[in-house]
Design an enzyme around this catalytic site. Structure first.
Site, PDB file in Angstrom:
ATOM      1  CD  GLU A   1      28.150 -20.568 -56.098  1.00  0.00           C
ATOM      2  OE1 GLU A   1      29.302 -20.148 -56.138  1.00  0.00           O
ATOM      3  OE2 GLU A   1      27.504 -20.668 -55.046  1.00  0.00           O
TER       4      GLU A   1
ATOM      5  N   GLY B   1      33.646 -26.059 -53.003  1.00  0.00           N
ATOM      6  CA  GLY B   1      34.597 -26.414 -51.953  1.00  0.00           C
ATOM      7  C   GLY B   1      35.165 -27.819 -52.072  1.00  0.00           C
TER       8      GLY B   1
ATOM      9  CG  HIS C   1      25.958 -19.917 -51.181  1.00  0.00           C
ATOM     10  ND1 HIS C   1      26.248 -21.127 -50.603  1.00  0.00           N
ATOM     11  CD2 HIS C   1      27.007 -19.603 -51.979  1.00  0.00           C
ATOM     12  CE1 HIS C   1      27.443 -21.530 -51.030  1.00  0.00           C
ATOM     13  NE2 HIS C   1      27.920 -20.626 -51.863  1.00  0.00           N
TER      14      HIS C   1
ATOM     15  CE  LYS D   1      31.505 -20.539 -49.756  1.00  0.00           C
ATOM     16  NZ  LYS D   1      31.455 -21.945 -50.145  1.00  0.00           N
TER      17      LYS D   1
ATOM     18  CD  GLU E   1      28.480 -22.880 -48.374  1.00  0.00           C
ATOM     19  OE1 GLU E   1      28.586 -21.741 -47.894  1.00  0.00           O
ATOM     20  OE2 GLU E   1      29.379 -23.407 -49.071  1.00  0.00           O
TER      21      GLU E   1
ATOM     22  CG  ASN F   1      30.404 -16.611 -50.549  1.00  0.00           C
ATOM     23  OD1 ASN F   1      30.369 -16.073 -49.446  1.00  0.00           O
ATOM     24  ND2 ASN F   1      29.699 -17.699 -50.849  1.00  0.00           N
TER      25      ASN F   1
ATOM     26  CB  SER G   1      36.334 -25.918 -57.304  1.00  0.00           C
ATOM     27  OG  SER G   1      35.892 -26.603 -56.140  1.00  0.00           O
TER      28      SER G   1
HETATM   29  P1  PGA Z   1      34.341 -22.486 -53.694  1.00  0.00           P
HETATM   30  O1  PGA Z   1      32.932 -21.851 -53.243  1.00  0.00           O
HETATM   31  O2  PGA Z   1      34.974 -21.532 -54.665  1.00  0.00           O
HETATM   32  O3  PGA Z   1      35.123 -22.611 -52.405  1.00  0.00           O
HETATM   33  O4  PGA Z   1      34.035 -23.800 -54.319  1.00  0.00           O
HETATM   34  C1  PGA Z   1      32.098 -21.173 -54.158  1.00  0.00           C
HETATM   35  C2  PGA Z   1      30.873 -20.678 -53.454  1.00  0.00           C
HETATM   36  O5  PGA Z   1      30.362 -21.373 -52.572  1.00  0.00           O
HETATM   37  O6  PGA Z   1      30.370 -19.561 -53.732  1.00  0.00           O
END
Ligand code: PGA
Length: 254
Positions: A170, A176, A98, A14, A100, A12, A216
């Protein structure tokens, strides 16, 4: 790794990568990952790079995903991108719900369910994300939260569609942040989500549906996470932006 379900590892990206940067990354990934057959590999660039990446991966084992789509078809929906438009670029997957987008765009389970139905209608596989916040985990309501999200986000789908849907667990507190759920924490929630799907759609669907872990994921924790019986892949954010880390996550998962 010997699993009934084929692993699916998706990057992803983003809101990152110009077209030029995207082409460098997929060019490198194609070379690195050409021999990999054991994993479904998906890259999810921003909309602006879908065309270029789609052409660049034509002759490869990398599949294309989008990070969102509109729940409606064509029409007066300013700013939206419809499923049919994604199909023009051979998009095979779309990340939906997601955390976010749940947080910043206030996406609800009901909206995500509409998008998931629209994706299936266009033959695009939705990657439906669920996950609890730190406060929810600390309050001991993780299972209740992800159950509500999962049921709400899959409402209206047929069992056949649910079977082809990819679920991504997730935990919001792991995205992140460098904090990964322990393998035991991930396995526990994955097994629970599979049970919820079994209750709704029966054992066969539950056994076949693929559930990714996200939050992560890095080369050094991928193997242990993927070795869990109910973890069928990963949704990778930060570590999918560099060829070395994304390729190593995939290689370490096999
Ligand atoms: P990350 O993000 O691997 O940077 O923690 C995962 C995601 O948001 O899909």
């Amino acid at each position: 790794m010997d699993k009934e379900r084929k692993l699916i590892i998706a990057g992803n990206w983003k809101c990152n990568k110009t077209v030029a940067e995207a082409l460098v990354l997929v060019g490198d990934l194609k070379r690195e990952l050409a021999p990999v057959k054991e994993v479904d590999i998906v890259c999810c660039p921003p909309f602006t790079a879908l065309d270029a990446v789609s052409k660049a991966i034509l002759d490869s084992n990398i599949r294309l995903g989008a990070q969102n789509m509109g729940e409606n078809g064509l029409g007066a929906f300013t700013g939206e991108v419809a499923a049919g438009m994604l199909k023009e670029f051979s998009v095979g997957y779309v990340i939906l719900g997601h955390s976010e987008r749940r947080q910043f765009q206030k996406e609800s389970d009901a909206l995500i369910a509409k998008k998931a139905a629209a994706a299936h209608a266009a033959n695009i596989i939705p990657i439906v994300c669920v996950g609890e916040t730190l406060a929810e985990r600390e309050a001991g309501i993780t299972n209740a939260v992800v159950e509500t999200q999962l049921k709400g986000s899959l409402t209206g789908l047929t069992s056949e569609q649910v079977e082809r849907t990819v679920v991504a667990y997730e935990p919001v507190w792991a995205i992140g942040t460098g904090k990964t759920a322990t393998t035991a924490q991930a396995q526990e929630v994955h097994a629970f989500l599979r049970k919820v799907i079994g209750t709704l759609h029966g054992d066969t669907v539950a056994r076949r549906v693929r559930i990714q872990y996200g939050g992560s994921v890095k080369p050094n924790n991928a193997r242990e996470l993927m070795s869990q019986p109910d973890v069928d892949g990963a949704l990778v954010g930060g570590a999918s932006l560099e060829v070395r880390s994304f390729a190593d996550i995939i290689k370490n998962s096999i």
